[in-house]
Design an enzyme around this catalytic site. Sequence first.
Site, short mmCIF file in Angstrom:
data_model
loop_
_atom_site.label_atom_id
_atom_site.label_comp_id
_atom_site.label_asym_id
_atom_site.label_seq_id
_atom_site.Cartn_x
_atom_site.Cartn_y
_atom_site.Cartn_z
N ASP A 107 -0.73 -6.51 -13.13
CA ASP A 107 -0.60 -7.76 -13.88
C ASP A 107 -0.85 -8.96 -12.95
O ASP A 107 -1.76 -8.91 -12.11
CB ASP A 107 0.80 -7.82 -14.50
CG ASP A 107 0.82 -8.57 -15.80
OD1 ASP A 107 0.94 -9.81 -15.77
OD2 ASP A 107 0.72 -7.93 -16.87
N HIS A 147 3.91 -14.03 -15.78
CA HIS A 147 3.66 -12.96 -16.77
C HIS A 147 4.14 -11.61 -16.26
O HIS A 147 4.89 -10.90 -16.95
CB HIS A 147 2.16 -12.95 -17.06
CG HIS A 147 1.74 -12.09 -18.20
ND1 HIS A 147 1.10 -10.88 -18.05
CD2 HIS A 147 1.82 -12.28 -19.55
CE1 HIS A 147 0.81 -10.36 -19.23
NE2 HIS A 147 1.24 -11.20 -20.16
N SER A 298 1.79 -8.40 -25.03
CA SER A 298 2.10 -8.04 -23.64
C SER A 298 3.52 -7.53 -23.51
O SER A 298 3.79 -6.56 -22.79
CB SER A 298 1.96 -9.27 -22.73
OG SER A 298 0.64 -9.53 -22.38
#
Length: 336
Positions: A107, A147, A298
């Site tokens: 990621d 994230h 996600s």
Amino acid sequence: MDIQAVGAALIRPGQLLTDRGALSAAARWTQAVSEADGVFRIRLTPGVDPCEIAMRLREEGHRAGPNHVLTGQPLWFGGPASRPFPAAPLAAPSGRDGPQVRVAVVDTGIAAHPWWAKSDWYGRLGPEAADRPDGDGDGALEAQAGHGTFIAGLIQRRAPSAAFQVARVLGADGVGDEAGLLRALHRLRADPPQVLNLSLGCHTFDDQPSRLVADAVGSLESTVTVACAGNTASDRPFWPAALPSVVGVGALDAAQEHRAPFSAHGPWVDAWARGEWLTSTFLEFGEFEGFASWSGTSFAAALVSGAFAASPAVRDVADLPDSRQIPGLGVVVHST
């Protein structure tokens, strides 16, 4: 790096990805070749269309494709909650002394956080694995900075003893490419994790899977790979989630009863989990004090990865504890 739109897909212009066997067949269109971690990236001569050459090489039996651009998925243009919001602190999950399950988070990286500051796995990470809040140095939080950190917290809440392997393939803007993903998957082969979380993906120029990515995921035979279905609100296959060997995860609303309006859907989606207004670990930056609320497929994928990490003997999503069926959707993994 440059991005080019081809139909409804994004690629790196002038780049072709192949295996070693295709190099000689592509030589007449090749300007330069680079290799890293088993991935060959060809710089094509100016004016050559990488999609056209990929199709020609495939017809000759070679594995080849343009270098597709990948994005993290809360990135839904104009979608709800497409940015994180500050949230109150959460208590660190208990039970971290249990048997460790290794989970790879490929990621934006993972930032320092009190939840794992003293853990062995975090101490082993180098600066190349850091989740960076301000990738371009303008003093503002990047669109998808945090994230990977957010995803790690969601997984750890479900599987407190999870130990993370971290590969940063997305920038703080949430953008990366297939070449970076392939390199990360190649490196994981040396020490395969039990669970692999891929909260990223793309459409392809021909709506067919990348054989290079499919083979790289398939080489991790002992790993359960989970990927987000994408925030496209369509049934168009989103890769790698649509691969048969991957558990593709769509997002439910906060009540966990209906598909979130932004979530991709279709027969290639294998599981569903809450994707609206989840709270998890985040960066300490500006108004954020280590926690945020965010939405997207996600994060639905991260919940499913956490469920697999909490039940490492399970390999089929339908066998996960507390899973259920929603008519017209499929298997739902409950958010605790």
